[in-house]
Design a protein around this motif. Structure first.
Motif, PDB file in Angstrom:
ATOM      1  N   HIS A 188       0.835  -1.212   0.000  1.00  0.00           N
ATOM      2  CA  HIS A 188       0.000   0.000   0.000  1.00  0.00           C
ATOM      3  C   HIS A 188       0.867   1.258   0.000  1.00  0.00           C
ATOM      4  O   HIS A 188       0.552   2.233  -0.686  1.00  0.00           O
ATOM      5  CB  HIS A 188      -0.965  -0.004   1.179  1.00  0.00           C
ATOM      6  CG  HIS A 188      -2.084  -0.974   1.003  1.00  0.00           C
ATOM      7  ND1 HIS A 188      -3.049  -0.848   0.030  1.00  0.00           N
ATOM      8  CD2 HIS A 188      -2.377  -2.114   1.652  1.00  0.00           C
ATOM      9  CE1 HIS A 188      -3.886  -1.851   0.095  1.00  0.00           C
ATOM     10  NE2 HIS A 188      -3.491  -2.654   1.067  1.00  0.00           N
ATOM     11  N   ARG A 189       1.962   1.221   0.709  1.00  0.00           N
ATOM     12  CA  ARG A 189       2.874   2.379   0.706  1.00  0.00           C
ATOM     13  C   ARG A 189       3.525   2.553  -0.662  1.00  0.00           C
ATOM     14  O   ARG A 189       3.651   3.679  -1.166  1.00  0.00           O
ATOM     15  CB  ARG A 189       3.928   2.212   1.792  1.00  0.00           C
ATOM     16  CG  ARG A 189       4.802   3.407   1.917  1.00  0.00           C
ATOM     17  CD  ARG A 189       5.632   3.371   3.154  1.00  0.00           C
ATOM     18  NE  ARG A 189       6.735   4.306   3.003  1.00  0.00           N
ATOM     19  CZ  ARG A 189       7.883   4.190   3.620  1.00  0.00           C
ATOM     20  NH1 ARG A 189       8.090   3.196   4.452  1.00  0.00           N
ATOM     21  NH2 ARG A 189       8.835   5.075   3.419  1.00  0.00           N
ATOM     22  N   LEU A 190       3.943   1.440  -1.282  1.00  0.00           N
ATOM     23  CA  LEU A 190       4.539   1.516  -2.624  1.00  0.00           C
ATOM     24  C   LEU A 190       3.533   2.059  -3.635  1.00  0.00           C
ATOM     25  O   LEU A 190       3.890   2.821  -4.525  1.00  0.00           O
ATOM     26  CB  LEU A 190       5.040   0.138  -3.062  1.00  0.00           C
ATOM     27  CG  LEU A 190       6.308  -0.348  -2.361  1.00  0.00           C
ATOM     28  CD1 LEU A 190       6.498  -1.836  -2.583  1.00  0.00           C
ATOM     29  CD2 LEU A 190       7.521   0.431  -2.848  1.00  0.00           C
ATOM     30  N   VAL A 247       5.079   3.664  -7.048  1.00  0.00           N
ATOM     31  CA  VAL A 247       6.123   2.743  -7.484  1.00  0.00           C
ATOM     32  C   VAL A 247       5.478   1.519  -8.136  1.00  0.00           C
ATOM     33  O   VAL A 247       6.022   0.948  -9.065  1.00  0.00           O
ATOM     34  CB  VAL A 247       7.020   2.316  -6.293  1.00  0.00           C
ATOM     35  CG1 VAL A 247       8.045   1.276  -6.713  1.00  0.00           C
ATOM     36  CG2 VAL A 247       7.693   3.536  -5.687  1.00  0.00           C
ATOM     37  N   ILE A 248       4.291   1.137  -7.639  1.00  0.00           N
ATOM     38  CA  ILE A 248       3.567  -0.013  -8.185  1.00  0.00           C
ATOM     39  C   ILE A 248       2.116   0.364  -8.435  1.00  0.00           C
ATOM     40  O   ILE A 248       1.652   1.423  -7.977  1.00  0.00           O
ATOM     41  CB  ILE A 248       3.583  -1.226  -7.216  1.00  0.00           C
ATOM     42  CG1 ILE A 248       2.871  -0.858  -5.899  1.00  0.00           C
ATOM     43  CG2 ILE A 248       4.990  -1.722  -6.995  1.00  0.00           C
ATOM     44  CD1 ILE A 248       2.600  -2.057  -5.007  1.00  0.00           C
ATOM     45  N   GLU A 249       1.416  -0.508  -9.126  1.00  0.00           N
ATOM     46  CA  GLU A 249      -0.016  -0.354  -9.348  1.00  0.00           C
ATOM     47  C   GLU A 249      -0.677  -1.654  -8.926  1.00  0.00           C
ATOM     48  O   GLU A 249      -0.282  -2.737  -9.380  1.00  0.00           O
ATOM     49  CB  GLU A 249      -0.315  -0.077 -10.813  1.00  0.00           C
ATOM     50  CG  GLU A 249      -1.776   0.082 -11.114  1.00  0.00           C
ATOM     51  CD  GLU A 249      -2.048   0.357 -12.580  1.00  0.00           C
ATOM     52  OE1 GLU A 249      -3.220   0.365 -12.945  1.00  0.00           O
ATOM     53  OE2 GLU A 249      -1.091   0.536 -13.356  1.00  0.00           O
ATOM     54  N   THR A 252      -3.826  -4.009  -9.080  1.00  0.00           N
ATOM     55  CA  THR A 252      -4.982  -4.279  -9.925  1.00  0.00           C
ATOM     56  C   THR A 252      -5.665  -5.552  -9.427  1.00  0.00           C
ATOM     57  O   THR A 252      -5.095  -6.282  -8.621  1.00  0.00           O
ATOM     58  CB  THR A 252      -4.573  -4.464 -11.392  1.00  0.00           C
ATOM     59  OG1 THR A 252      -3.830  -5.682 -11.502  1.00  0.00           O
ATOM     60  CG2 THR A 252      -3.738  -3.296 -11.903  1.00  0.00           C
ATOM     61  N   PRO A 253      -6.856  -5.849  -9.940  1.00  0.00           N
ATOM     62  CA  PRO A 253      -7.519  -7.102  -9.540  1.00  0.00           C
ATOM     63  C   PRO A 253      -6.693  -8.349  -9.916  1.00  0.00           C
ATOM     64  O   PRO A 253      -6.818  -9.386  -9.276  1.00  0.00           O
ATOM     65  CB  PRO A 253      -8.831  -7.076 -10.317  1.00  0.00           C
ATOM     66  CG  PRO A 253      -9.099  -5.630 -10.549  1.00  0.00           C
ATOM     67  CD  PRO A 253      -7.745  -5.007 -10.732  1.00  0.00           C
ATOM     68  N   LYS A 254      -5.846  -8.257 -10.924  1.00  0.00           N
ATOM     69  CA  LYS A 254      -5.039  -9.400 -11.360  1.00  0.00           C
ATOM     70  C   LYS A 254      -3.786  -9.594 -10.515  1.00  0.00           C
ATOM     71  O   LYS A 254      -3.196 -10.659 -10.505  1.00  0.00           O
ATOM     72  CB  LYS A 254      -4.634  -9.244 -12.821  1.00  0.00           C
ATOM     73  CG  LYS A 254      -5.794  -9.361 -13.773  1.00  0.00           C
ATOM     74  CD  LYS A 254      -5.304  -9.265 -15.193  1.00  0.00           C
ATOM     75  CE  LYS A 254      -6.470  -9.401 -16.148  1.00  0.00           C
ATOM     76  NZ  LYS A 254      -6.022  -9.378 -17.536  1.00  0.00           N
ATOM     77  N   GLY A 255      -3.326  -8.551  -9.863  1.00  0.00           N
ATOM     78  CA  GLY A 255      -2.105  -8.637  -9.065  1.00  0.00           C
ATOM     79  C   GLY A 255      -1.462  -7.285  -8.926  1.00  0.00           C
ATOM     80  O   GLY A 255      -2.071  -6.257  -9.136  1.00  0.00           O
ATOM     81  N   ILE A 256      -0.184  -7.328  -8.647  1.00  0.00           N
ATOM     82  CA  ILE A 256       0.566  -6.100  -8.387  1.00  0.00           C
ATOM     83  C   ILE A 256       1.499  -5.818  -9.541  1.00  0.00           C
ATOM     84  O   ILE A 256       2.135  -6.708 -10.064  1.00  0.00           O
ATOM     85  CB  ILE A 256       1.359  -6.268  -7.074  1.00  0.00           C
ATOM     86  CG1 ILE A 256       0.383  -6.552  -5.943  1.00  0.00           C
ATOM     87  CG2 ILE A 256       2.181  -5.056  -6.776  1.00  0.00           C
ATOM     88  CD1 ILE A 256       0.904  -7.536  -4.955  1.00  0.00           C
TER      89      ILE A 256
END
Length: 68
Positions: free
Chosen positions: A53-55, A60-62, A64-68
């Motif tokens: 959640h911090r990233l 830095v990341i997104e 999504t329902p499929k993953g990170i």
């Protein structure tokens, strides 16, 4: 006298994941899951979730329902 700062497990996971992403261990477009990261890092889901959640907040990341 030296000040000693306690670093939470979530902070340690955040630092490790951020470093792994920025150094190319996890490439752009790679889809990761909490379960994979928990297994890779050897920690429980809670610090992984907190770090993710911090990233995401730092773009830095997104997530999504499929993953990170």
């Amino acid at each position: 006298m030296l000040d000693h700062k306690t670093v939470s497990l979530a902070e340690q996971v955040f630092d490790r994941l951020e470093n792994d992403i920025l150094t190319g261990k996890y490439g752009r477009g790679d889809v990761l899951t909490e379960l994979k990261l928990v297994t890779d890092l050897g920690v429980s889901r809670t610090p992984v979730r907190e770090a993710l959640h911090r990233l995401e907040q730092e773009h830095v990341i997104e997530i999504t329902p499929k993953g990170i």
